[in-house]
Design an enzyme around this catalytic site. Structure first.
Site, PDB file in Angstrom:
ATOM      1  N   ASP A 461       0.715  -1.300  -0.043  1.00  0.00           N
ATOM      2  CA  ASP A 461      -0.152   0.208   0.026  1.00  0.00           C
ATOM      3  C   ASP A 461       0.661   1.339   0.037  1.00  0.00           C
ATOM      4  O   ASP A 461       1.908   1.215   0.235  1.00  0.00           O
ATOM      5  CB  ASP A 461      -0.975  -0.114   1.212  1.00  0.00           C
ATOM      6  N   ASP A 531     -10.674   2.266  -3.103  1.00  0.00           N
ATOM      7  CA  ASP A 531     -11.279   1.808  -1.771  1.00  0.00           C
ATOM      8  C   ASP A 531     -12.869   2.024  -1.781  1.00  0.00           C
ATOM      9  O   ASP A 531     -13.406   1.485  -0.848  1.00  0.00           O
ATOM     10  CB  ASP A 531     -10.597   2.689  -0.798  1.00  0.00           C
TER      11      ASP A 531
HETATM   12  C1  GLA Z   1      -5.656   1.863   2.274  1.00  0.00           C
HETATM   13  C2  GLA Z   1      -6.184   0.552   1.429  1.00  0.00           C
HETATM   14  C3  GLA Z   1      -7.115  -0.192   2.072  1.00  0.00           C
HETATM   15  C4  GLA Z   1      -6.827  -0.679   3.485  1.00  0.00           C
HETATM   16  C5  GLA Z   1      -6.225   0.712   4.211  1.00  0.00           C
HETATM   17  C6  GLA Z   1      -5.511  -0.031   5.597  1.00  0.00           C
HETATM   18  O1  GLA Z   1      -6.732   2.717   2.235  1.00  0.00           O
HETATM   19  O2  GLA Z   1      -6.616   1.229  -0.114  1.00  0.00           O
HETATM   20  O3  GLA Z   1      -7.716  -1.218   1.212  1.00  0.00           O
HETATM   21  O4  GLA Z   1      -5.816  -1.706   3.205  1.00  0.00           O
HETATM   22  O5  GLA Z   1      -5.360   1.349   3.497  1.00  0.00           O
HETATM   23  O6  GLA Z   1      -4.956   1.220   6.011  1.00  0.00           O
END
Ligand code: GLA
Length: 722
Positions: A461, A531
């Site tokens: 990420d 997301d």
């Molecule tokens: C980002 C990712 C999510 C999740 C969060 C965790 O927003 O896109 O899918 O993994 O971080 O903090």
């Protein structure tokens, strides 16, 4: 006439000084003009083998204001000699001179690669252009390597990979993808006019806001699967820019590479700078044909498991269910439930490491949190394995919370300007990966994690963009190299990790789809497009995503309902069908599920496994687009050998109760017979059990969806000849 015919679709006619590269259904032609400049000639449908072109000649200027330098497109123009269009390369020399005029020197053909050497008319600045054609898709990869052989340092202020030149014409439509966090990949289509349109990121990474992709359609003649389309994608995960410009004489050129904003790469004598690769292609089968070529190209030529990537496993990820509240027992309970519905990979998301209780602390401290996992990760991993799944883990390697041991020890490791504030995003700062010590640290902890634990998958990420992109540890005139060296080191770490741990698969995530491009896709097997997991919103995001990227990397989770920005309540079936158009995952809190949900999920995952190769790696046809408030949307995927098709149909709202539009499938073998199989409970559609491809493509199929947020899906399997 002397004509050198070389292997692999590359030829050079030494009499007319014309190069020609053929691949797929495409020919790409350019030549050395009367001034020794490299001038584009043709890019489009494949020409006859014996077709040739005369030597190119510079165009006339337009009055005294637009000189031939500006009216004559070049393959790779230096900024100099009165060029007002976008240059490919702009350099400042130590004596203040900023004139660069690149002329042809020589060429080499090495295997599939045509390399052309250019040089400034006086200075020892050399540019090697690289052309690599994919013989299957006709997609051409272009890049440049700039070398300083003068005796003094110089500063590269602008460096593109290539300029693409379209046939002169005025009726073009530009397609691009724009968006934001949780609303990525919205397809924009706009008529082109004189002037420049900039697609870019100044953020240090690819960004949610623009994708490094474009398509230009010959307007008025096109629909989804017919008409001329030129398209391109830039393989770079740092700040980038694509300039699409239509000049005063209606000549369209597209120049893309490093973003010149705040750029300034100091190149010492003997050093060189390589640009990213800018891929370009052409399709006569509309924008749908263009995306099918790109999908095939990504699967066979870009992805780490090319040319034959493993289909994505069905995953479970607990992020939306538990957020930071991960524990050994809680994850084990979810793992049991996930295994019971046919999940193949169980992923622990954020929260397992350091002092990570929420997003205020812990990033940078990559040890297992003792309170949450008192015996380390092993018991959970063993449990996951015993349930027949493999194990994946979330990491965010490039970030640090100020509240972390790492930052307390190394406050100088982040991007910053000395003595200036450090702007936080999500309470975190960006580690300067360009620094050798940071690179070593990041590689070191990831290597250790993968060596000590049986991990099959990393979700990588990256949850903010850059601010204050300074690098105080190096000389002031070298600081701006961070834009290139950061990303080179990111790629280097990914490459080395894959070499050392060849079974580990990696997902690129950046708060959803903030880092998706053909550069990162060389090192990552899949991406997290958004997301936003609302299945209705996802229809549009996925539709846009697939213009540039294959559904084979597009992960899609089934999450809670109601969910997403509009809090829509949607059936389990609708949620699954939306996600089954890519790599399927489940992200709902399984502790909230009822027996009915488990039964539906088990059934649909089983059905998905029958079609996943077709969906992920087949040919995608967009029968009805969900864009622009459409009430309906339908996709069809056809397997490479045309033995199977999978069709997904969605109804938003049946306003006025009009029937669902008739469907006309595409891409089937017209003579073969296909048998219908409903994936969902039959919605009463008037469809035969067995019919020829010709029937499915021409008869007009009706599916009876009515009401709100309804969905159905079926597959067709080719009937084996007796
Ligand atoms: C980002 C990712 C999510 C999740 C969060 C965790 O927003 O896109 O899918 O993994 O971080 O903090």
């Amino acid at each position: 006439m002397i004509s050198i015919q070389a292997q692999n679709g590359i030829s050079f006619n030494s009499a007319s000084k014309v190069f020609r590269i053929d691949g797929g259904d495409v020919s790409y032609v350019f030549g050395i003009n009367n001034l020794d400049e490299l001038q584009p000639i043709y890019w489009g449908a494949r020409l006859g083998t014996r077709d040739g072109f005369p030597q190119p000649h510079t165009n006339r200027g337009h009055a005294s204001f637009d000189l031939p330098t500006g009216t004559t497109p070049q393959e790779f123009a230096g900024w100099g000699a009165g060029l007002y269009m976008e240059p490919a390369l702009k350099i400042t020399f130590p004596d203040g001179d900023r004139d660069l005029v690149l002329h042809y020197v020589s060429q080499r053909i090495e295997g599939d690669v045509l390399a052309i050497r250019l040089k400034d008319i006086e200075r020892d600045v050399f540019v090697d252009l690289r052309y690599e054609m994919d013989p299957a898709t006709g997609i051409l990869g272009r890049s440049a390597n700039i070398e300083n052989r003068t005796s003094a340092p110089l500063v590269i202020e602008q460096a593109a990979a290539a300029t693409w030149t379209l046939p002169r014409g005025t009726n073009y439509t530009l397609d691009s993808l724009t968006g934001r966090w949780s609303g990525e990949d919205q397809l924009q289509q706009e008529a082109m006019h004189q002037g420049a349109r900039i697609l870019e990121s100044r953020r240090g990474s690819t960004g949610h806001q623009n994708d490094p992709w474009f398509a230009i359609e010959r307007a008025h003649t096109n629909d989804q699967d017919a008409g001329d389309v030129w398209f391109g994608a830039l393989a770079w995960s740092g700040s980038w820019r694509i300039t699409v410009e239509q000049d005063m004489l209606n000549q369209v050129r597209v120049t893309g590479g490093y973003n010149p904003f705040d750029f300034g790469y100091k190149l010492n004598p003997g050093e060189s700078l390589a640009t990213p690769v800018f891929y370009g292609g052409y399709s006569s089968s509309g924008i749908g044909g263009a995306s099918r070529l790109l999908h095939r190209f990504e699967l066979t030529r870009i992805l780490p498991q090319r040319p034959d990537p493993r289909p994505r496993p069905v995953i479970y990820n607990s992020w939306e269910a538990t957020e930071f509240n991960v524990t050994e027992s809680g994850q084990e309970e979810l793992a049991e439930k996930a295994a019971s519905i046919g999940v193949e990979r169980f992923i622990v998301d954020d929260g397992w490491f350091g002092q990570r209780k929420d997003d205020h602390a812990g990033l940078g401290d990559w040890y297992v949190n003792q309170e949450k996992f008192p015996h380390g990760l092993k018991p959970l991993i063993d449990k996951v394995h015993s349930l027949g799944m493999d194990f994946g883990l979330w990491v965010e390697p490039e970030m640090v919370n100020p509240d972390s041991d790492l930052y307390r020890k190394h406050p100088d490791w982040v991007l910053n300007f000395a003595g200036r504030p450090r702007t936080e995003g999500r309470n975190q700062l960006v580690l300067n990966l360009a620094r050798p010590d940071v690179r070593a640290y990041v590689f070191g902890f990831l290597d250790k994690l993968l060596t000590e634990n049986d991990i099959a998958f990393l979700k990588w990420d990256y949850n903010r963009n850059w601010s204050e992109p300074g690098w105080p540890a190096v000389a002031p005139d070298e600081q701006k190299q961070v834009y290139v060296k950061y990303v080179d080191n990111l790629y280097g770490i990914l490459r080395e990790l894959r070499e050392k741990h060849p079974k580990v698969e990696i997902e690129s995530c950046s708060g959803g789809g903030g880092r998706v491009d053909l550069g990162i896709l060389r090192y990552t097997d899949e991406v997290w497009p958004s997301d936003n997991t609302n299945p209705f919103d996802r229809l549009t995001i996925q539709d846009g995503f697939t213009y540039a990227y294959t559904p084979g990397v597009m992960m899609a989770w089934v999450t809670e309902s109601p969910s997403g920005p509009n809090h829509a309540s949607l059936s389990t079936e609708y949620r699954f069908l939306s996600s089954m158009q890519g790599g399927l995952g489940v992200g709902a809190n399984l502790n909230h599920w009822q027996p009915d949900d488990f039964a539906a999920a088990r059934h649909l995952i089983e059905e998905y496994k029958q079609i996943r190769e077709t969906v992920q790696q087949g040919s995608l046809y967009r029968l009805i687009s969900p864009r622009n408030g459409s009430e309906h949307s339908v996709t069809e995927s056809v397997s490479v050998d045309r033995s199977q098709a999978a069709v997904f149909a969605f109804l938003h709202t049946s306003q006025f109760g009009y029937p669902f539009p008739l469907l006309y499938l595409r891409g089937l073998d017209p003579k073969a017979e296909y048998r219908l199989h409903w994936i969902t409970a039959k919605p009463g559609g008037n469809l035969p059990e067995v019919a020829t491809g010709a029937y499915w493509m021409n008869a007009g199929l009706s599916v009876n969806l009515d009401g709100d947020y309804q969905a159905t899906a079926f597959r067709l399997d080719r009937v084996q000849a007796p």
